[in-house]
Design a protein around this motif. Sequence first.
Motif, short mmCIF file in Angstrom:
data_model
loop_
_atom_site.label_atom_id
_atom_site.label_comp_id
_atom_site.label_asym_id
_atom_site.label_seq_id
_atom_site.Cartn_x
_atom_site.Cartn_y
_atom_site.Cartn_z
N ASP A 208 0.85 -1.20 0.00
CA ASP A 208 0.00 0.00 0.00
C ASP A 208 0.88 1.24 0.00
OD1 ASP A 208 -1.90 1.98 0.29
OD2 ASP A 208 -3.08 0.86 1.76
N LEU A 209 0.84 1.98 -1.11
CA LEU A 209 1.59 3.23 -1.25
C LEU A 209 0.63 4.42 -1.39
CD1 LEU A 209 4.28 2.05 -3.86
CD2 LEU A 209 4.40 1.94 -1.37
N SER A 210 -0.56 4.29 -0.84
CA SER A 210 -1.57 5.33 -0.98
C SER A 210 -1.16 6.62 -0.26
CB SER A 210 -2.90 4.86 -0.39
OG SER A 210 -3.36 3.69 -1.01
N CYS A 211 -1.51 7.74 -0.87
CA CYS A 211 -1.38 9.06 -0.23
C CYS A 211 0.04 9.33 0.27
CB CYS A 211 -2.38 9.19 0.92
SG CYS A 211 -4.09 8.97 0.41
N MET A 212 1.02 8.98 -0.55
CA MET A 212 2.42 9.28 -0.24
C MET A 212 2.83 10.49 -1.07
SD MET A 212 3.96 5.40 -0.03
CE MET A 212 5.64 5.97 0.31
N PHE A 232 -2.33 -4.00 -4.55
CA PHE A 232 -1.41 -2.90 -4.77
C PHE A 232 -2.20 -1.61 -4.84
CE2 PHE A 232 1.34 -0.46 -7.94
CZ PHE A 232 2.20 0.01 -6.95
N ARG A 233 -1.90 -0.69 -3.93
CA ARG A 233 -2.61 0.60 -3.90
C ARG A 233 -1.60 1.73 -4.05
NH1 ARG A 233 -5.15 -2.18 0.55
NH2 ARG A 233 -7.17 -2.98 -0.13
N MET A 234 -1.97 2.68 -4.91
CA MET A 234 -1.06 3.79 -5.15
C MET A 234 -1.79 4.90 -5.88
SD MET A 234 2.51 3.67 -7.27
CE MET A 234 3.44 5.16 -7.54
N HIS A 235 -1.42 6.15 -5.58
CA HIS A 235 -1.92 7.30 -6.32
C HIS A 235 -0.80 7.78 -7.22
CE1 HIS A 235 -4.89 8.18 -2.79
NE2 HIS A 235 -5.22 7.12 -3.49
#
Length: 254
Positions: A208-212, A232-235
């Motif tokens: 999870d790489l969300s909101c980095m 896999f999470r990412m913006h």
Amino acid sequence: MKCCLLYCYLYPEDYCIPKKRLVEYWFCEGLLNKFDRISEAQMQGGDIISSFLNACLLERDGEDCVKMLDVIRDMGLWITRELEATENIFFFANAGAQLFEKPDAKEWESAKRMSVMKNKIKVLKETPKCPRLRILFLSENEFQVISDGFFQFIPHLTVLDLSRNKELRALLDGISQLVSLECFDLSFTGIEELPIELKSWTKLKMLDLSCMDNLRKIPQHLICSFSKLQIFRMHLIDYPNEDNVLKGGNEKLI
């Protein structure tokens, strides 16, 4: 199911626990009938949560979250002591305890599941020896430094949650030694770059790489090296660095 319920004991009192994330953690630790696919595990995980709600072991907190009742937390403490005595499974939970320093390293040595989330710890400099530790919640602290040797002797760590440490800017190479890691949450952190050494995480199932907001670089071919990755999470944002999957969109992620 007992171990599934005790996951909630790792969170602070009255904490809103996302149901989806709870099931993902259960899946990564192999608590859901050893399912190989998260899509298969989600139904069983949902059924387990429903059974806990129906038995008043958990209560609903909105549509997507649950909470552990205070009386059940007290019962959970008793159950953890029983597990320590009968099955040699040790829990260490100091979540939401307003700690400014991490607990002494010796207190970690026997733990299998540990949580010091939602405290005020800024530095992790020791090198704890935790041969049995599988679950480590470090989220919602004030980390600025995690030493390169901190993860050196935690060979069986499966779930690591570093989320919501906004002052944490870098991952040192030593974290790549966590070769058993299956679940890694970096969401809402200040990390600027993922090291290529993370390729050693061949068992990783959830990232999870969300909101980095500070993330500027993911080396090419890093994500595709996680052959078992299912969540896999990412913006995505477009950046100019040529050796960076953040340049050019989704096609470079796989």
